[in-house]
Structures are given as structure tokens and as C-alpha cells.
Motif scaffolding. Structure first.
Motif, PDB file in Angstrom:
ATOM      1  N   UNK A 501       0.817  -1.208   0.000  1.00 30.28           N
ATOM      2  CA  UNK A 501       0.000   0.000   0.000  1.00 30.28           C
ATOM      3  C   UNK A 501       0.849   1.255   0.000  1.00 30.28           C
ATOM      4  N   UNK A 502       1.894   1.271   0.822  1.00 24.51           N
ATOM      5  CA  UNK A 502       2.816   2.415   0.842  1.00 24.51           C
ATOM      6  C   UNK A 502       3.504   2.553  -0.512  1.00 24.51           C
ATOM      7  N   UNK A 503       3.818   1.432  -1.150  1.00 23.46           N
ATOM      8  CA  UNK A 503       4.435   1.461  -2.475  1.00 23.46           C
ATOM      9  C   UNK A 503       3.536   2.198  -3.465  1.00 23.46           C
ATOM     10  N   UNK A 504       2.224   1.967  -3.368  1.00 25.02           N
ATOM     11  CA  UNK A 504       1.275   2.643  -4.264  1.00 25.02           C
ATOM     12  C   UNK A 504       1.282   4.149  -4.036  1.00 25.02           C
ATOM     13  N   UNK A 505       1.360   4.568  -2.764  1.00 17.44           N
ATOM     14  CA  UNK A 505       1.423   5.992  -2.454  1.00 17.44           C
ATOM     15  C   UNK A 505       2.685   6.619  -3.055  1.00 17.44           C
ATOM     16  N   UNK A 506       3.794   5.896  -2.968  1.00 13.41           N
ATOM     17  CA  UNK A 506       5.051   6.394  -3.543  1.00 13.41           C
ATOM     18  C   UNK A 506       4.945   6.532  -5.055  1.00 13.41           C
ATOM     19  N   UNK A 507       4.381   5.525  -5.701  1.00 13.48           N
ATOM     20  CA  UNK A 507       4.279   5.538  -7.162  1.00 13.48           C
ATOM     21  C   UNK A 507       3.410   6.695  -7.639  1.00 13.48           C
ATOM     22  N   UNK A 508       2.267   6.901  -6.974  1.00 12.97           N
ATOM     23  CA  UNK A 508       1.378   8.016  -7.341  1.00 12.97           C
ATOM     24  C   UNK A 508       2.090   9.349  -7.150  1.00 12.97           C
ATOM     25  N   UNK A 509       2.804   9.500  -6.047  1.00  9.18           N
ATOM     26  CA  UNK A 509       3.548  10.734  -5.796  1.00  9.18           C
ATOM     27  C   UNK A 509       4.582  10.977  -6.891  1.00  9.18           C
ATOM     28  N   UNK A 510       5.265   9.913  -7.282  1.00 12.03           N
ATOM     29  CA  UNK A 510       6.275  10.033  -8.337  1.00 12.03           C
ATOM     30  C   UNK A 510       5.658  10.522  -9.634  1.00 12.03           C
ATOM     31  N   UNK A 511       4.504   9.971  -9.987  1.00 16.10           N
ATOM     32  CA  UNK A 511       3.828  10.365 -11.237  1.00 16.10           C
ATOM     33  C   UNK A 511       3.405  11.828 -11.184  1.00 16.10           C
ATOM     34  N   UNK A 512       2.718  12.208 -10.118  1.00 14.11           N
ATOM     35  CA  UNK A 512       2.211  13.579 -10.024  1.00 14.11           C
ATOM     36  C   UNK A 512       3.339  14.596  -9.901  1.00 14.11           C
ATOM     37  N   UNK A 513       4.349  14.253  -9.112  1.00 16.99           N
ATOM     38  CA  UNK A 513       5.481  15.170  -8.951  1.00 16.99           C
ATOM     39  C   UNK A 513       6.253  15.349 -10.243  1.00 16.99           C
ATOM     40  N   UNK A 514       6.504  14.250 -10.953  1.00  9.89           N
ATOM     41  CA  UNK A 514       7.240  14.339 -12.214  1.00  9.89           C
ATOM     42  C   UNK A 514       6.443  15.120 -13.262  1.00  9.89           C
ATOM     43  N   UNK A 515       5.108  14.970 -13.230  1.00  7.57           N
ATOM     44  CA  UNK A 515       4.275  15.675 -14.215  1.00  7.57           C
ATOM     45  C   UNK A 515       4.367  17.191 -14.021  1.00  7.57           C
ATOM     46  N   UNK A 516       4.498  17.614 -12.769  1.00  8.29           N
ATOM     47  CA  UNK A 516       4.687  19.050 -12.526  1.00  8.29           C
ATOM     48  C   UNK A 516       5.933  19.552 -13.256  1.00  8.29           C
ATOM     49  N   UNK A 517       7.008  18.763 -13.220  1.00  9.69           N
ATOM     50  CA  UNK A 517       8.243  19.143 -13.900  1.00  9.69           C
ATOM     51  C   UNK A 517       8.083  19.125 -15.412  1.00  9.69           C
ATOM     52  N   UNK A 518       7.350  18.145 -15.911  1.00 12.22           N
ATOM     53  CA  UNK A 518       7.081  18.102 -17.351  1.00 12.22           C
ATOM     54  C   UNK A 518       6.392  19.394 -17.777  1.00 12.22           C
ATOM     55  N   UNK A 519       5.363  19.782 -17.021  1.00  3.76           N
ATOM     56  CA  UNK A 519       4.553  20.946 -17.412  1.00  3.76           C
ATOM     57  C   UNK A 519       5.339  22.259 -17.337  1.00  3.76           C
ATOM     58  N   UNK A 520       6.132  22.429 -16.261  1.00  4.02           N
ATOM     59  CA  UNK A 520       6.853  23.700 -16.150  1.00  4.02           C
ATOM     60  C   UNK A 520       7.945  23.824 -17.204  1.00  4.02           C
ATOM     61  N   UNK A 521       8.586  22.711 -17.548  1.00  6.00           N
ATOM     62  CA  UNK A 521       9.607  22.757 -18.587  1.00  6.00           C
ATOM     63  C   UNK A 521       8.989  22.896 -19.978  1.00  6.00           C
ATOM     64  N   UNK A 522       7.832  22.292 -20.165  1.00  2.00           N
ATOM     65  CA  UNK A 522       7.144  22.395 -21.460  1.00  2.00           C
ATOM     66  C   UNK A 522       6.694  23.822 -21.750  1.00  2.00           C
ATOM     67  N   UNK A 523       6.485  24.607 -20.712  1.00  2.00           N
ATOM     68  CA  UNK A 523       6.036  25.988 -20.909  1.00  2.00           C
ATOM     69  C   UNK A 523       7.084  26.830 -21.634  1.00  2.00           C
ATOM     70  N   UNK A 524       8.326  26.390 -21.608  1.00  2.00           N
ATOM     71  CA  UNK A 524       9.387  27.136 -22.284  1.00  2.00           C
ATOM     72  C   UNK A 524       9.832  26.527 -23.594  1.00  2.00           C
ATOM     73  N   UNK A 525       9.101  25.521 -24.087  1.00  3.32           N
ATOM     74  CA  UNK A 525       9.491  24.849 -25.328  1.00  3.32           C
ATOM     75  C   UNK A 525       8.653  25.369 -26.486  1.00  3.32           C
ATOM     76  N   UNK A 526       9.289  25.659 -27.611  1.00  2.27           N
ATOM     77  CA  UNK A 526       8.623  26.376 -28.710  1.00  2.27           C
ATOM     78  C   UNK A 526       7.804  25.480 -29.636  1.00  2.27           C
ATOM     79  N   UNK A 527       8.092  24.187 -29.653  1.00  2.15           N
ATOM     80  CA  UNK A 527       7.357  23.274 -30.542  1.00  2.15           C
ATOM     81  C   UNK A 527       6.022  22.947 -29.891  1.00  2.15           C
ATOM     82  N   UNK A 528       4.992  23.680 -30.243  1.00  2.00           N
ATOM     83  CA  UNK A 528       3.707  23.564 -29.563  1.00  2.00           C
ATOM     84  C   UNK A 528       2.996  22.232 -29.839  1.00  2.00           C
TER      85      UNK A 528
END
Length: 562
Positions: A501-528
Motif C-alpha cells: 500500500x505504501x508502495x502505491x502511495x510512492x508511485x502516485x507521488x512520483x507520477x504527479x510530482x514528475x508531471x509538474x516538472x514536465x509541465x513547467x519545462x514544457x512551458x518554455x518549449x517552442x514546438x507547440x
């Protein structure tokens, strides 16, 4: 990417460490060449020196080492257990990355020509560098050894490929070639008999033994219709072997060259020698690696021996290597240090694994410091690796659970999957920080001219795309690990359901946290178009992770009655 070749030069000196050091100093004097391993043997009176680098630099280092060996080693006084024909006995080049065997063979020919012409040492080409296949086999070339070469070299069919047709009294002759990765491997026996060791060697080596009438040693040789001796093939393909006595250790050994470890891996060779030795009333006590070995060979060996014990193979890389060392007795005659014997470990860029090499406390301190990296992306990857690790733990506990013996292989497969996700996510911890640093470096590029501005802008966009891709890989790996996590909740050891169960919490956190980084970095990329696609796929991964986490937590609560 740079081309890399490896050189595994064998020098006919294993006692005088000062001579060996002078030779390796020549190797290290060439910029860009990395000395990987120096493996001297007193009884064999031979040292294997392994180094790697770009081809032109490697052949320069090899040339200097061959020259120095010729100055320091006197073959007229050299004695040892290992067959030899020169101060530099054999010098193979091995393709490592981004280079073909044909290209490597051409570099070997360049080196051979230079040694023959400049140093006046007789040189023979072998393996892939030798166009004449009737004289490409090392053992055929070396037959007669140093003492026999004074006559052999005068035969028209044994004229050297380069250099004078005169065996050098002091330096002897040298063999230079190109070959695939070869593992030099000795198996230790509880006997002092060279004859009995040779009998086992003949049992296993591909060439086998000559067929004789009656007595297998003294009987008349059986020939075919052309008068050529018939042979009884040995049990192992792609294996050359002889038996010898090593006075230094007071034992006999089977000395093997495994010329293709995809055909006959190290662990298969070890087990087969054990079998043949047992049939002759002899016991294998351990083994010895000469030089280096690929990581995969050690991992495959660890898995092989764990499977024989009906134990899970889904354990860490470190544990697999430990099992391989202990199972084959690689540390019987001396310490076996993986960091010094496994080629990938020697080539590893330590800076590329800085974060995951830290202690937990140091990693936390580094994260809490004023430096912006490691940041949320690296932490997301690390949290994901912990989730995969917990899933692997539950799988391993289930594999070894009393009463579940019939299911060990099922849980071993799950544990192995968990290890793969854990390793992938751990690698992404440092890669995410490297991606951030790449962006910072691109922003620091000069921008005084239009050309500099264009170069800088291109570098920023490349770095930004890389900084999007890394956390997106974290998302994918963390989501994939949830399949293992869910399975462990459903069918795994019930005593460890909350760990899953704790493993599932870690995995979900990893997905959501990494997606934040995807989105903030994508905001500066020109290929829309690229940005729209990556965000769309990221949203889908996030949705699946949230749904799976909820499903897993509900299953966990159901298992514990809450």
C-alpha cells in the motif's frame, strides 16, 4: 558518440612488479586512455594489462607498452607456466562501443605494421585481423613457443606478417589481432596432477581430445581416410582449455578461454568442469578470473545459481554479484572486488551517479541546501524507486514464504520486474538533475552576436526538451511499477500488504510530482505540437496513476479489515 576499443595486452612478466609498473606507466602517459586493470600472475609469469579509449590513442598506448616491454623483458631468461612466444606475447583489440569489428581489425593491422617496421619485432596477425584463416588461431600461431620459433619463423608458411623473419632473442615475436570479448577463466582443483587436470580440460574444451585405440593416452592415434587424426569433441562450445599446476597456490587448474560467453557463459563452464571433475574423483574448490568480465556475465551467473536453489532472482545487482562470487569461489585465491573486475563498473562515470551514491542523510542534506538541484524531479524519481523497492520486497517475501514453495518462480518474476523499475527510476534521479544543469549551462552561453544568439537559443531548446523527457520517463516507469504493486496486494504475502500500500502511495507521488516538472519545462518549449502531445499523454498517465492508487488502497483496507 566516441568510438571505444579495449586492449588486453599480455606481457611475459608476472614477478617483477617494477617492470610491470614501467610498462603500465607508458599506457597511462597517453592522454585519453584509461588503464582498467593490471593482473599479474607469478606462476604463469605473465601480466594481463587492460586499457580502453579512442582507437588511435589505444594503439599509441599499446605501441609504447610493447616498446617498453621489449626493452625490459629478456625472453631468453623467461620461464612460466603459460605458453608464450614474446615479451609482448599477444595484443588483442576488442570493439567496445560505436565501432565495428572490421574497423577494429584495421586498427590492429596499423599497430602490427608499426611494431614490425619501427621496432623490428616479428608480428603475426590473428583472429579477425588475419585474412589467412589457416593461421588465424592463436594456439596454432604460438605452437612451439619462444624456443621453437627460431626454426619455425624460417619456414615459408610461417613468415611473419610484419617485421623481420628472424626470432628476436631478447624480445621474441608478438601476436596482434582483433577479437570479440574473451573471458580468461581458471577453475581450481583439489589435486596437484597436471595430467588429471588436462584430462578434465580435454573433456570440456570444444576441440576435445585425439581419438586413440585402446588406452586414451598411449594408444595408437585413429585417423580418417585422409590420414588426419580423429578427435572426440568436448562438451563445451567456444571454449579452449588446458590443465596446469600452479606452484604459487599448490594446486592444479583448468585454464580456459571462453571465446563467446553468449554460447558458453562462465557459470555453465564452471558447472560443467565440476561435473567432469566429480566423474574423475576430483573436486572443484573455486575459480579465478584473469582480467575483466562484463557485468551481464556476473548477473546471469547470480541468477543461474539462485534458480538452482529455487530462490527469487529479483534481488539487487549487488546481491546477484555476491551470489556469483560465492557460488563459483571467485574469491578463493584472493579478494574479488567487483569495482575492479567488472568492465562496466570501471567505465562508469562516477559523476553521473553522484546523488544515488550518497547516504540517505547526505542526499537529504544536499536536497535541503541552497542549491536548486536536486529538486522535485529527482525527488519524484527517488520516491518512485522506493515504491518499486517495496513491491520487490513483498514479492521476495512471498517467494520465500513457508508453504508457498511451489509458487517461488511466479513471485521471482514479479520481484525481477520490480528490480528493473527500481533501477530505471534510480538512474533517473541523477538524470533529472543533469537535465536541470544542462538548461542552466545553455542559458550561460554567450549572446553577443546573431550567430551566438542562434546557437544559444538552439542549445536552450535542446536542453528544455531533454528536461521534459526525463520526468516523463519517471511518470512512465512509476505507473508501470503499479502493476507489480497491485499484484502484490492481491496475491502477495498478506503480512506485507501494507508495505505494498505504501508502495502505491510512492508511485502516485512520483507520477504527479514528475508531471509538474514536465509541465513547467514544457512551458518554455517552442514546438507547440510536441508540447500538446506530451501534456495529453501526461494527463492520461496521471489519471491512470490516481485511479490505480485508489483501487490499491481500497484493496489494502479490505485485506486489513478497515
Amino acid at each position: 558518440m566516441n568510438q571505444l576499443i579495449e586492449c588486453v595486452t599480455n606481457f611475459s612478466e608476472g614477478v617483477n612488479l617494477d617492470i610491470i609498473k614501467q610498462i603500465t606507466n607508458e599506457v597511462e602517459s597517453v592522454e585519453g586512455v584509461r588503464l582498467l586493470n593490471v593482473d599479474p600472475g607469478k606462476a604463469t609469469n605473465r601480466t594481463v594489462v587492460t586499457f580502453v579509449g579512442e582507437p588511435s590513442r589505444v594503439i599509441e598506448a599499446a605501441f609504447l607498452a610493447i616498446k617498453k616491454a621489449g626493452e625490459l623483458i629478456d625472453m631468453s631468461k623467461q620461464k612460466g607456466e603459460h605458453p608464450r612466444m614474446g615479451a609482448t606475447d599477444v595484443c588483442p583489440l576488442i570493439p567496445i562501443s560505436n565501432i565495428s569489428m572490421e574497423e577494429t581489425a584495421e586498427y590492429a593491422r596499423q599497430l602490427a605494421r608499426r611494431v614490425g617496421e619501427e621496432l623490428k619485432i616479428p608480428v603475426y596477425l590473428y583472429e579477425n585481423a588475419q585474412p589467412n584463416k589457416s593461421r588465424s588461431n592463436l594456439s596454432v600461431i604460438r605452437a612451439g613457443e619462444y624456443e621453437g620459433f627460431f626454426k619455425k619463423i624460417k619456414l615459408p608458411e610461417w613468415a611473419p606478417d610484419f617485421g623481420p623473419a628472424e626470432n628476436d632473442v631478447k624480445r621474441g615475436a608478438t601476436v596482434i589481432g582483433a577479437r570479440d570479448f574473451l573471458v580468461a577463466y581458471n577453475v581450481n582443483l583439489n589435486t596437484t596432477s597436471t595430467r588429471r587436470a588436462n584430462a578434465i580440460a580435454f573433456d570440456v574444451r570444444e576441440a576435445g581430445r585425439t581419438l586413440r585405440e585402446g588406452d586414451p593416452v598411449t594408444g595408437k592415434i585413429v585417423t580418417d581416410e585422409n590420414g588426419k587424426p580423429k578427435s572426440i569433441p568436448g562438451s563445451l562450445k567456444a571454449v579452449k582449455a588446458i590443465g596446469w599446476y600452479i606452484e604459487e597456490y599448490g594446486i592444479a587448474q583448468i585454464s580456459m578461454n571462453l571465446t563467446n560467453i553468449e554460447i558458453t557463459p562462465v557459470h555453465v563452464a564452471f558447472d560443467e568442469v565440476c561435473t567432469k571433475a566429480n566423474e574423475r574423483g576430483i573436486r572443484v574448490t573455486g575459480s579465478e578470473l584473469v582480467g575483466l568480465i562484463p557485468l551481464k556475465a556476473m548477473l546471469d551467473a547470480g541468477k543461474y545459481f539462485l534458480k538452482k536453489q529455487q530462490r527469487s532472482v529479483g534481488v539487487s545487482e549487488k546481491e546477484l554479484i555476491k551470489i556469483a562470487i560465492k557460488s563459483m569461489g571467485l574469491d578463493e585465491l584472493g579478494p574479488f572486488v567487483p569495482e575492479e573486475r567488472i568492465i562496466e563498473y570501471l567505465l562508469k562515470d562516477k559523476a553521473g551517479s553522484k546523488l544515488i551514491s550518497m547516504s540517505l542523510a547526505d542526499f537529504a542534506d544536499e536536497t535541503a541546501s541552497e542549491s536548486p538541484a536536486p529538486g522535485g524531479g529527482s525527488i519524484s524519481a527517488y520516491v518512485g524507486s522506493l515504491g518499486a523497492s517495496l513491491a520487490g520486497m513483498v514479492a521476495n517475501l512471498s517467494s520465500h514464504k513457508k508453504g508457498w514453495d511451489s509458487r517461488w518462480l511466479e513471485f521471482s518474476d514479479w520481484a525481477e520486474q520490480a528490480q528493473q523499475y527500481k533501477n530505471e527510476l534510480l538512474a533517473l534521479v541523477d538524470l533529472d538533475t543533469a537535465a536541470f544543469n544542462k538548461i542552466m549551462e545553455s542559458f550561460s552561453l554567450p549572446k553577443s552576436t546573431d550567430e551566438e544568439k542562434a546557437t544559444r537559443d538552439h542549445a536552450i531548446q535542446d536542453a528544455t526538451k531533454y528536461a521534459i523527457e526525463i520526468p516523463f520517463k519517471v511518470m512512465q516507469a512509476a505507473l508501470n511499477s503499479m502493476e507489480v504493486i497491485k499484484a502484490m496486494v492481491e496475491i502477495g504475502n498478506p503480512n506485507s500488504v501494507t508495505d505494498a500500500g505504501v508502495a502505491a502511495l510512492c508511485a502516485r507521488t512520483a507520477v504527479l510530482g514528475a508531471f509538474m516538472n514536465v509541465k513547467i519545462n514544457a512551458s518554455g518549449y517552442k514546438d507547440k505540437d510536441y508540447v500538446l502531445d506530451i501534456i495529453y499523454r501526461g494527463n492520461e498517465i496521471e489519471r491512470q496513476a490516481i485511479a490505480l492508487e485508489a483501487e490499491i488502497i481500497e484493496l489494502v483496507n479490505g485485506k486489513i479489515g478497515m
